[in-house]
Design a protein around this motif. Structure first.
Motif, PDB file in Angstrom:
ATOM      1  N   VAL A 100       0.810  -1.219   0.000  1.00 47.61           N
ATOM      2  CA  VAL A 100       0.000   0.000   0.000  1.00 47.61           C
ATOM      3  C   VAL A 100       0.846   1.272   0.000  1.00 47.61           C
ATOM      4  N   THR A 101       2.097   1.200   0.459  1.00 44.18           N
ATOM      5  CA  THR A 101       2.949   2.395   0.481  1.00 44.18           C
ATOM      6  C   THR A 101       3.701   2.608  -0.826  1.00 44.18           C
ATOM      7  N   GLY A 102       3.549   1.705  -1.786  1.00 47.33           N
ATOM      8  CA  GLY A 102       4.243   1.825  -3.054  1.00 47.33           C
ATOM      9  C   GLY A 102       3.445   2.567  -4.107  1.00 47.33           C
ATOM     10  N   ASN A 103       3.994   2.648  -5.309  1.00 45.49           N
ATOM     11  CA  ASN A 103       3.339   3.380  -6.396  1.00 45.49           C
ATOM     12  C   ASN A 103       1.986   2.778  -6.766  1.00 45.49           C
ATOM     13  N   GLN A 104       1.975   1.471  -7.029  1.00 49.27           N
ATOM     14  CA  GLN A 104       0.737   0.839  -7.467  1.00 49.27           C
ATOM     15  C   GLN A 104      -0.276   0.733  -6.330  1.00 49.27           C
ATOM     16  N   GLY A 105       0.163   0.178  -5.200  1.00 51.24           N
ATOM     17  CA  GLY A 105      -0.748   0.033  -4.074  1.00 51.24           C
ATOM     18  C   GLY A 105      -1.282   1.352  -3.571  1.00 51.24           C
ATOM     19  N   GLY A 106      -0.441   2.372  -3.560  1.00 48.87           N
ATOM     20  CA  GLY A 106      -0.881   3.694  -3.114  1.00 48.87           C
ATOM     21  C   GLY A 106      -1.931   4.286  -4.025  1.00 48.87           C
ATOM     22  N   SER A 107      -1.779   4.074  -5.334  1.00 48.19           N
ATOM     23  CA  SER A 107      -2.761   4.582  -6.289  1.00 48.19           C
ATOM     24  C   SER A 107      -4.106   3.886  -6.105  1.00 48.19           C
ATOM     25  N   VAL A 108      -4.063   2.577  -5.907  1.00 48.16           N
ATOM     26  CA  VAL A 108      -5.298   1.821  -5.690  1.00 48.16           C
ATOM     27  C   VAL A 108      -5.975   2.261  -4.396  1.00 48.16           C
ATOM     28  N   ALA A 109      -5.198   2.447  -3.341  1.00 46.65           N
ATOM     29  CA  ALA A 109      -5.759   2.892  -2.066  1.00 46.65           C
ATOM     30  C   ALA A 109      -6.434   4.242  -2.203  1.00 46.65           C
ATOM     31  N   SER A 110      -5.801   5.150  -2.943  1.00 42.98           N
ATOM     32  CA  SER A 110      -6.358   6.486  -3.110  1.00 42.98           C
ATOM     33  C   SER A 110      -7.736   6.446  -3.761  1.00 42.98           C
ATOM     34  N   ARG A 111      -7.891   5.577  -4.769  1.00 45.57           N
ATOM     35  CA  ARG A 111      -9.193   5.502  -5.452  1.00 45.57           C
ATOM     36  C   ARG A 111     -10.258   4.892  -4.549  1.00 45.57           C
ATOM     37  N   PHE A 112      -9.938   3.818  -3.859  1.00 45.59           N
ATOM     38  CA  PHE A 112     -10.949   3.178  -3.024  1.00 45.59           C
ATOM     39  C   PHE A 112     -11.290   4.008  -1.792  1.00 45.59           C
ATOM     40  N   LEU A 113     -10.380   4.885  -1.383  1.00 45.82           N
ATOM     41  CA  LEU A 113     -10.684   5.782  -0.260  1.00 45.82           C
ATOM     42  C   LEU A 113     -11.863   6.696  -0.572  1.00 45.82           C
ATOM     43  N   SER A 114     -12.072   6.998  -1.828  1.00 44.63           N
ATOM     44  CA  SER A 114     -13.151   7.914  -2.205  1.00 44.63           C
ATOM     45  C   SER A 114     -14.510   7.229  -2.266  1.00 44.63           C
ATOM     46  N   ASP A 115     -14.552   5.920  -2.030  1.00 47.86           N
ATOM     47  CA  ASP A 115     -15.811   5.169  -2.024  1.00 47.86           C
ATOM     48  C   ASP A 115     -16.083   4.712  -0.593  1.00 47.86           C
ATOM     49  N   LEU A 116     -17.107   5.283   0.014  1.00 51.36           N
ATOM     50  CA  LEU A 116     -17.403   5.013   1.418  1.00 51.36           C
ATOM     51  C   LEU A 116     -17.934   3.617   1.665  1.00 51.36           C
ATOM     52  N   LEU A 117     -18.157   2.844   0.612  1.00 53.02           N
ATOM     53  CA  LEU A 117     -18.635   1.474   0.764  1.00 53.02           C
ATOM     54  C   LEU A 117     -17.517   0.509   1.141  1.00 53.02           C
ATOM     55  N   TYR A 118     -16.270   1.007   1.123  1.00 55.00           N
ATOM     56  CA  TYR A 118     -15.129   0.128   1.356  1.00 55.00           C
ATOM     57  C   TYR A 118     -14.347   0.518   2.605  1.00 55.00           C
ATOM     58  N   HIS A 119     -13.878  -0.505   3.296  1.00 54.23           N
ATOM     59  CA  HIS A 119     -12.856  -0.334   4.329  1.00 54.23           C
ATOM     60  C   HIS A 119     -11.552  -0.859   3.739  1.00 54.23           C
ATOM     61  N   ILE A 120     -10.486  -0.089   3.881  1.00 57.08           N
ATOM     62  CA  ILE A 120      -9.217  -0.449   3.246  1.00 57.08           C
ATOM     63  C   ILE A 120      -8.231  -0.935   4.298  1.00 57.08           C
ATOM     64  N   ARG A 121      -7.659  -2.088   4.023  1.00 57.15           N
ATOM     65  CA  ARG A 121      -6.576  -2.632   4.839  1.00 57.15           C
ATOM     66  C   ARG A 121      -5.324  -2.659   3.959  1.00 57.15           C
TER      67      ARG A 121
END
Length: 331
Positions: A13-34
């Motif tokens: 999650v702290t890398g380029n790809q994982g960080g980008s994915v986390a950023s997008r899912f953060l904007s959807d309140l239907l998801y909890h991100i681990r």
């Protein structure tokens, strides 16, 4: 009562790809991100935690740490990093001790980590959504080239387990999986400053690869564009293969666009593999990326696969806020 949130687990999650994915899912309140990382105390991990992401310590070399981290996930995004062991001094020392090249050693590390991820995801397959596992990968250079490019390790390592290992060993997981090939990162020139993109004595900028000036290459701004692409893929049925790219163009066209945007004079020059190696301070890095450009020129970056779905294919069947916008989009 608010609906229970779905659990998305993101490897690296702290890398380029994982960080980008986390950023997008953060904007959807239907998801909890681990988010999984080796070091939850790092500044990047703490910054993500402050945004509400659950940060979990996990080691891709230890499957026992991955199984509980994945448990109960509805969606898992996986990425592995060939370049991390490739550049580490202790890994290079270990490769020398074993009598193998650091290129092959990094391949073996990535394959082992990919196998661990697959085993841990398979352990929670019942909790996954219909399209619950999305793996970042690349084409299999050895297979696609029929053995001509049999040392393009950072491609083959990924393809050996995604899809190779999963489809051979975990049929139930394979039915819930999608594979996303990532295009050439627009930031990759930073790995070797001056090796293949430099300012000439005359003040213009020169790009030089062992790749035909007319060969088409997929380009991706990974930090901003991969997350929306993965989010869109997660809304589609499983079992598909994708190519994540903002645009697909030749290097000569790339430099023409870059010149128009920046106002700088530019050019592209096709060089030999040996010339690239000589231009690169780290010679083994020059060989690894040089093989990639030769492969792109001869087979294609995607191994000549014309069936991978792209952003335009997704848009035809799904209306979501996909933001795959590269420099070509502003022309």
């Amino acid at each position: 009562m608010a609906p229970e949130k779905k659990l998305v687990v993101i490897v690296g999650v702290t890398g380029n790809q994982g960080g980008s994915v986390a950023s997008r899912f953060l904007s959807d309140l239907l998801y909890h991100i681990r988010g999984l990382t080796r070091d939850p105390s790092s500044p990047r991990a703490r910054a993500l935690a402050s945004k509400g992401i659950e940060i979990i310590a996990a080691d891709l070399d230890d499957v026992a740490t991955l199984i509980p981290a994945f448990r109960g996930a509805n969606l898992i995004f996986s990425v592995t990093n060939y370049w991390e062991p490739f550049f580490r001094s202790d890994c290079r020392a270990k490769a020398a001790e074993l009598g193998v090249s650091c290129r092959k050693y990094a391949y073996e590390v990535e394959v082992r980590q990919g196998r661990n991820i697959a085993e841990a995801v398979a352990a929670t397959v019942d909790s996954l959504d219909e399209n619950g596992f999305i793996a970042s990968t690349l084409s299999h250079a050895t297979r696609c080239s029929r053995g001509r490019f049999d040392e393009l390790y950072h491609f083959d390592a990924k393809a050996d387990f995604f899809p190779g290992y999963v489809e051979e060993n975990h049929s139930m997981l394979a039915r819930k999986t999608s594979y996303v090939q990532t295009g050439f990162f627009m930031s990759s020139y930073r790995l070797a400053p001056g090796a293949y993109f430099r300012k000439t004595d005359e003040g213009s900028f020169l790009m030089s690869f062992p790749c035909s000036r007319d060969a088409l290459v997929p380009h991706l701004v990974v930090n901003t564009d991969l997350g929306p692409f993965i989010y869109a893929v997660s809304k589609l049925p499983p079992g598909k293969r994708y190519l994540a790219a903002g645009t697909i163009c030749s290097w000569s066209e790339y430099m023409r666009i870059w010149s128009k945007i920046t106002g700088n004079q530019t050019s592209y020059k096709e060089i030999t593999l040996q010339e690239l190696i000589e231009n690169t301070p780290d010679k083994v890095f020059g060989r690894e990326v040089g093989d990639m450009f030769l492969y792109s020129s001869n087979l294609g970056y995607d191994g000549g696969n014309k069936t991978s779905l792209k952003a335009e294919d997704i848009r035809e069947v799904l209306i979501v806020p996909i933001s795959l916008v590269l420099i070509i989009a502003v022309l």
